[in-house]
Design a protein around this motif. Structure first.
Motif, short mmCIF file in Angstrom:
data_model
loop_
_atom_site.label_atom_id
_atom_site.label_comp_id
_atom_site.label_asym_id
_atom_site.label_seq_id
_atom_site.Cartn_x
_atom_site.Cartn_y
_atom_site.Cartn_z
N TYR A 1 15.11 27.51 -8.45
CA TYR A 1 13.90 28.22 -7.68
C TYR A 1 14.72 28.83 -6.36
O TYR A 1 14.36 29.87 -5.86
N GLY B 1 16.34 31.76 -10.26
CA GLY B 1 15.95 32.75 -11.12
C GLY B 1 16.59 32.56 -12.45
O GLY B 1 16.19 33.42 -13.48
N ARG C 1 17.42 33.81 -17.99
CA ARG C 1 16.49 34.18 -16.84
C ARG C 1 15.11 33.67 -17.05
O ARG C 1 14.73 33.37 -18.17
N ASP D 1 11.14 33.53 -14.54
CA ASP D 1 10.45 34.19 -13.43
C ASP D 1 10.24 33.03 -12.16
O ASP D 1 9.09 32.10 -12.54
N ARG E 1 8.92 32.98 -9.51
CA ARG E 1 7.65 33.28 -8.67
C ARG E 1 6.35 32.81 -9.59
O ARG E 1 5.30 32.76 -8.77
N ALA E 2 6.43 32.68 -10.76
CA ALA E 2 5.45 32.24 -11.43
C ALA E 2 5.05 30.97 -11.60
O ALA E 2 5.79 30.13 -11.03
N ASP F 1 4.80 26.95 -12.46
CA ASP F 1 5.58 26.07 -13.14
C ASP F 1 4.86 24.86 -13.46
O ASP F 1 3.49 24.59 -13.53
N ASP G 1 7.89 27.01 -19.19
CA ASP G 1 8.56 27.94 -19.77
C ASP G 1 9.81 27.41 -20.85
O ASP G 1 10.49 26.49 -20.09
N ARG H 1 5.84 30.50 -22.89
CA ARG H 1 5.30 29.95 -21.74
C ARG H 1 3.75 29.50 -22.18
O ARG H 1 3.23 30.08 -22.80
#
Length: 276
Positions: free
Chosen positions: A158, A178, A193, A195, A197-198, A200, A207, A243
């Motif tokens: 992160y 990322g 890759r 995200d 920012r999502a 978790d 994910d 996800r």
């Protein structure tokens, strides 16, 4: 404000005191010297002991400070936030067990089971290493999540970067923020890759990219709710991607079953997966 021992897990409070005070005697050592002073009968010797007790001995005279070790664990459905003496923050997922070892030149964590999020304080003089099964992650200062399942280690970065290595490889891979790296059966796989920012795992989301269904079941069994029986061999190796929310295992598995071709049966408090 400087942190106090109350800010840390009880298992690690003595480590804080050791590192902060390694240049002077501990309270226990001072009490021991005072006891010796009372037993001394000659005035000259008593005077020397009194001066030592008052001013303290240099730590070098006492030998190097030993490594500090603490074991942390959580139960099924439990999470735990821990702040280490150097400012590093950990968040343990359910059914997780790890050991922290602080030394003069290194900070080592062994993740025996489960998953944890690490926000590591920067300290070039003492690299931070996490070992999880056949995988190893080495960092100086970054934020990342590690998940250990049977024969596999996944790491999602992160902030900053980590270096991922396997026990059966001479090769290691740098994984930046990322990106998600993994080690399977001791071998480093290609990073992918995601995200960063999502929401978790800390917010109940997961994910995955090619994760075995058997490993997903192990992750679900760390949460509260019904136990999921380990799927049969052919089904356990089914690769799952996507996800998902992981706080409702029955709904998730029924949805995945419609996509991947298996059925979910419930008996009492257990879920059983079988091919269609």
């Amino acid at each position: 404000m400087a942190p106090t021992e109350r800010d840390f897990a009880p298992e690690l409070a003595d480590a804080l005191v050791s590192w902060r005070d390694r240049g002077r005697l501990s309270n226990e050592e001072v009490r021991s010297l005072r006891a010796r002073r009372r037993r001394v009968t000659t005035g000259a010797t008593a005077g020397v002991v009194a001066l030592v007790a008052l001013f303290g001995l240099p730590r070098a005279w006492l030998g190097p400070a030993p490594d500090r070790i603490a074991s942390l664990r959580t139960g099924r459905g439990e999470t735990r936030a821990v702040r280490l003496p150097d400012g590093t923050r950990l968040r343990l997922d359910g059914a997780t067990q790890l050991t922290v070892r602080y030394g003069k030149t290194a900070r080592d964590v062994t993740l025996a089971d489960g998953a944890a999020f690490f926000d590591v304080a920067h300290d070039p003089a003492r690299p931070f290493t996490v070992r999880a099964g056949d995988g190893k992650v080495r960092v100086l200062g970054t934020a990342f999540d590690i998940d250990r399942t049977v024969g596999r280690m996944d790491v999602a970065v992160y902030r900053g970067a980590v270096r991922v290595a396997g026990t059966d490889d001479t090769y290691s891979e740098r994984v930046p923020a990322g990106w998600r790296g993994h080690v399977v059966r001791g071998h480093v796989g290609p990073a992918v890759r995601f995200d960063a920012r999502a929401d978790d795992r800390r917010q109940g989301w997961l994910d995955v990219d090619g994760l075995r269904l058997g490993d997903l079941v192990a992750i679900l069994n760390r949460q509260s709710g019904p136990i999921v029986q380990s799927p049969p061999a052919g089904l356990a190796d089914l690769p799952i991607s996507g996800r998902f929310r992981i706080d409702d295992a029955p709904s998730l598995l029924r949805s995945l079953g419609m996509t991947y071709g298996f059925v979910v049966k419930k008996t009492d408090s257990t879920l059983i997966l079988s091919p269609e």
